[in-house]
Design a protein around this motif. Structure first.
Motif, PDB file in Angstrom:
ATOM      1  N   ILE A  34      37.098 106.351  48.418  1.00 16.68           N
ATOM      2  CA  ILE A  34      37.639 105.101  47.854  1.00 16.68           C
ATOM      3  C   ILE A  34      36.922 104.769  46.546  1.00 16.68           C
ATOM      4  O   ILE A  34      37.554 104.397  45.557  1.00 16.68           O
ATOM      5  N   ILE A  35      35.615 104.933  46.536  1.00 15.11           N
ATOM      6  CA  ILE A  35      34.847 104.663  45.315  1.00 15.11           C
ATOM      7  C   ILE A  35      35.275 105.609  44.197  1.00 15.11           C
ATOM      8  O   ILE A  35      35.484 105.188  43.052  1.00 15.11           O
ATOM      9  N   GLU A  36      35.439 106.900  44.533  1.00 15.30           N
ATOM     10  CA  GLU A  36      35.873 107.869  43.522  1.00 15.30           C
ATOM     11  C   GLU A  36      37.258 107.524  42.986  1.00 15.30           C
ATOM     12  O   GLU A  36      37.508 107.605  41.781  1.00 15.30           O
ATOM     13  N   VAL A  37      38.159 107.119  43.879  1.00 12.66           N
ATOM     14  CA  VAL A  37      39.505 106.753  43.446  1.00 12.66           C
ATOM     15  C   VAL A  37      39.457 105.513  42.554  1.00 12.66           C
ATOM     16  O   VAL A  37      40.158 105.445  41.535  1.00 12.66           O
ATOM     17  N   ARG A  38      38.629 104.541  42.922  1.00 13.18           N
ATOM     18  CA  ARG A  38      38.487 103.343  42.079  1.00 13.18           C
ATOM     19  C   ARG A  38      37.990 103.712  40.683  1.00 13.18           C
ATOM     20  O   ARG A  38      38.478 103.206  39.683  1.00 13.18           O
ATOM     21  N   HIS A  39      36.960 104.587  40.640  1.00 11.70           N
ATOM     22  CA  HIS A  39      36.426 105.008  39.343  1.00 11.70           C
ATOM     23  C   HIS A  39      37.495 105.749  38.547  1.00 11.70           C
ATOM     24  O   HIS A  39      37.630 105.518  37.333  1.00 11.70           O
ATOM     25  N   ALA A  40      38.247 106.623  39.217  1.00 12.12           N
ATOM     26  CA  ALA A  40      39.313 107.347  38.523  1.00 12.12           C
ATOM     27  C   ALA A  40      40.369 106.378  38.004  1.00 12.12           C
ATOM     28  O   ALA A  40      40.865 106.534  36.880  1.00 12.12           O
ATOM     29  N   LEU A  41      40.712 105.376  38.797  1.00 19.95           N
ATOM     30  CA  LEU A  41      41.690 104.374  38.370  1.00 19.95           C
ATOM     31  C   LEU A  41      41.163 103.578  37.184  1.00 19.95           C
ATOM     32  O   LEU A  41      41.884 103.358  36.205  1.00 19.95           O
ATOM     33  N   MET A  42      39.899 103.154  37.254  1.00 21.44           N
ATOM     34  CA  MET A  42      39.305 102.411  36.131  1.00 21.44           C
ATOM     35  C   MET A  42      39.307 103.259  34.872  1.00 21.44           C
ATOM     36  O   MET A  42      39.652 102.774  33.780  1.00 21.44           O
ATOM     37  N   ASN A  43      38.937 104.549  35.017  1.00 21.82           N
ATOM     38  CA  ASN A  43      38.929 105.439  33.858  1.00 21.82           C
ATOM     39  C   ASN A  43      40.337 105.640  33.316  1.00 21.82           C
ATOM     40  O   ASN A  43      40.552 105.674  32.110  1.00 21.82           O
ATOM     41  N   SER A  44      41.295 105.766  34.213  1.00 16.91           N
ATOM     42  CA  SER A  44      42.685 105.946  33.788  1.00 16.91           C
ATOM     43  C   SER A  44      43.167 104.713  33.020  1.00 16.91           C
ATOM     44  O   SER A  44      43.809 104.834  31.963  1.00 16.91           O
TER      45      SER A  44
END
Length: 191
Positions: A88-98
């Motif tokens: 979930i943390i990785e997905v959040r970071h990926a979403l923020m980066n996106s």
């Protein structure tokens, strides 16, 4: 004198009688206290024993449940929870980066002072070297630029322009710097 001796004898008799009554009462009180004390001790011991039994049952139940889960569930639930949280943390970071890259992609060559949206490092933190805007990025020395690339896990190139282009592409900037000549250190902006 006889009369005094009779009175003394009578008083002694009354004192002995009173002493026997007192002794009987004292024995009754002792017996009563002992019985009450025994009852209290039994109650206290019973509640203590009950509590210890409950604690032991809870320990044994947990042990048995864990043993059964190991047989039926290949990965412990706690590890699954930790793994899920990390995902979930990785997905959040990926979403923020996106989202940051999308915002940065709207910047144009005439927006060099506009704020850059932050693209996080691979560990999910913000780089201390992250530039505030493109003008700040273009002012980085080659050494500082290479340090910024390392922070973001990007491969370094021997030329400053390639390093700038690589970082700008990484953060979503849609234009690149093209060197005007082989001696030109700054380069030109190319949409």
């Amino acid at each position: 004198m006889q009369h005094a001796a009779t009175q003394i004898q009578s008083l002694r008799h009354q004192i002995r009688k009173q002493d026997r009554k007192q002794e009987v009462r004292m024995q009754e009180v002792r017996t009563l206290i002992q019985e009450q004390l025994k009852e209290q001790i039994v109650k206290d011991m019973q509640s203590f024993i009950d509590e210890k039994i409950k604690e032991e049952i809870a320990i044994q139940v947990q042990y048995q449940v864990e043993a059964q889960l190991k047989d039926h569930v290949p990965v412990p639930l706690t590890e699954q929870i930790v793994g899920s949280r990390n995902q979930i943390i990785e997905v959040r970071h990926a979403l923020m980066n996106s989202e940051a890259r999308r915002a940065n992609s709207n910047l144009r060559t005439d927006d060099l002072n506009d704020h850059l949206a932050v693209v996080l490092k691979p560990d999910g933190t913000r780089s201390d070297l992250y530039p505030a805007n493109l003008n700040a990025l273009f002012a980085y020395t080659p050494v500082l630029l290479r340090a910024l690339l390392r922070d973001h896990g990007l491969q370094e190139s021997p030329t400053r322009e390639k390093n700038l282009n690589r970082f700008m592409a990484h953060i979503g900037i849609t234009f690149q710097i093209v060197p005007v000549s082989a001696n030109d250190e700054e380069g030109a902006l190319m949409p």
